[in-house]
Design an enzyme around this catalytic site. Structure first.
Site, mmCIF file in Angstrom:
data_model
loop_
_atom_site.group_PDB
_atom_site.id
_atom_site.type_symbol
_atom_site.label_atom_id
_atom_site.label_comp_id
_atom_site.label_asym_id
_atom_site.label_seq_id
_atom_site.Cartn_x
_atom_site.Cartn_y
_atom_site.Cartn_z
ATOM 1 N N GLN A 193 5.601 -8.612 -15.817
ATOM 2 C CA GLN A 193 5.117 -7.305 -15.411
ATOM 3 C C GLN A 193 5.631 -6.921 -14.039
ATOM 4 O OE1 GLN A 193 0.755 -8.280 -13.719
ATOM 5 N NE2 GLN A 193 1.088 -9.079 -15.782
ATOM 6 N N HIS B 52 4.409 -4.029 -10.616
ATOM 7 C CA HIS B 52 3.477 -3.029 -10.094
ATOM 8 C C HIS B 52 4.233 -1.995 -9.260
ATOM 9 C CE1 HIS B 52 0.399 -5.735 -11.434
ATOM 10 N NE2 HIS B 52 0.704 -6.651 -10.543
ATOM 11 N N GLU C 241 0.595 -7.704 -3.717
ATOM 12 C CA GLU C 241 -0.427 -8.728 -3.869
ATOM 13 C C GLU C 241 0.079 -10.078 -3.369
ATOM 14 O OE1 GLU C 241 -0.579 -10.199 -8.265
ATOM 15 O OE2 GLU C 241 0.124 -8.140 -8.331
ATOM 16 N N HIS D 85 7.316 -10.151 -12.107
ATOM 17 C CA HIS D 85 6.623 -11.427 -11.918
ATOM 18 C C HIS D 85 5.758 -11.761 -13.128
ATOM 19 C CE1 HIS D 85 3.695 -8.363 -10.580
ATOM 20 N NE2 HIS D 85 2.776 -9.215 -11.018
ATOM 21 N N ARG E 63 4.066 -3.513 -18.162
ATOM 22 C CA ARG E 63 4.499 -4.729 -18.853
ATOM 23 C C ARG E 63 5.939 -4.607 -19.328
ATOM 24 N NH1 ARG E 63 -0.135 -3.677 -22.091
ATOM 25 N NH2 ARG E 63 -2.032 -4.557 -21.180
#
Length: 246
Positions: A64, A66, A83, A141, A161
């Site tokens: 996936q 972000h 993150e 990642h 995804r």
């Protein structure tokens, strides 16, 4: 700085676990639980810019990516999602993917999503307890099976995804190609000692993560009695609906 009790919410995921012990005593009978979210409880509390989660994996998550802040705002979201993961436990052979083995053009990335070869192009690495991994927005990642980790992130759970191990969930080819930095990740700086007890693990524009090393066999207590809001009622357990999701 005020200290508050956190409400604990859980999210059911196909790659989660059926037993959260010893990390939580929440009864999660039913479908597997993959995430615990720690939230402020007071109804008038400001919404924090960051979110803390615990993740539990019995199977690999999707591969996936972000969005960053700019793309997120272009589709009406307040911010993107950068993150970091702190590995709390890892089974032998546990691994994560961060970036790709080689740089892909947008056309090549699109083809790799369509034929599933993105799973073999991801750069996998082993992990062990105590590892820290920084995942900037736009980084392709994945998190493998057999891992418990703490995730600190910008408060945005938008996930695109690229590959999902045949789970029949939607892939997000257009958005994934639009936001991905489709190549190897840059080398990440290592931990930086600040004092004898404090080590900076991650320093980014969105958050800083430090580790505090306490002497063996010493006793420590956090006294927050004077800072707790009397309206806070302590931890609860609620379900979190999956939006785009992992």
């Amino acid at each position: 700085m005020a200290i508050e009790h956190a409400a604990v919410q859980f999210a059911r995921k196909p790659w989660g676990v059926g037993d959260l012990h010893p990390w939580s005593s929440i009864d999660v009978a039913g479908d597997p639980v993959g995430e615990l979210w720690f939230q402020r409880t007071h109804k008038h509390a400001a919404i924090p810019a960051l979110l803390l989660k615990l993740l539990f994996t019995s199977e690999p998550l999707s591969i996936q990516v972000h969005p960053g802040d700019e793309f997120a705002r272009s589709i009406g979201l307040p911010n993107g999602k950068t993150e970091a993961w702190y590995i709390l436990a890892a089974a032998p052979g546990a691994r994560v993917a961060l970036g790709l083995k080689r740089r892909l053009t947008p056309q090549a990335l699109r083809a790799a999503i369509r034929d599933g070869s993105i799973a073999h192009l991801a750069q996998w690495r082993p992990v062990a307890k105590g590892d820290i991994i920084f995942v900037p927005a736009g980084t392709i990642h994945a998190i493998g099976a057999g891992i418990v980790l703490a995730e600190i992130q910008q408060r945005n759970d938008t996930t695109f995804r690229l590959f999902d191990y045949g789970r029949q969930r939607e892939l997000h080819e257009e958005c994934a190609v639009a936001v991905s930095d489709a190549g190897p990740v840059q080398a990440q700086s290592g931990p930086r000692r600040l004092t004898a007890a404090r080590t900076a693990l991650i320093t980014s524009q969105h958050f800083v993560i430090e580790r505090i090393d306490l002497p063996a066999n010493s006793n420590w207590a956090l006294n927050a009695a004077g800072n707790l809001d009397p309206c806070d009622r302590g931890p609860g357990a609620d379900r979190v609906d999956e939006h785009v999701g992992r």
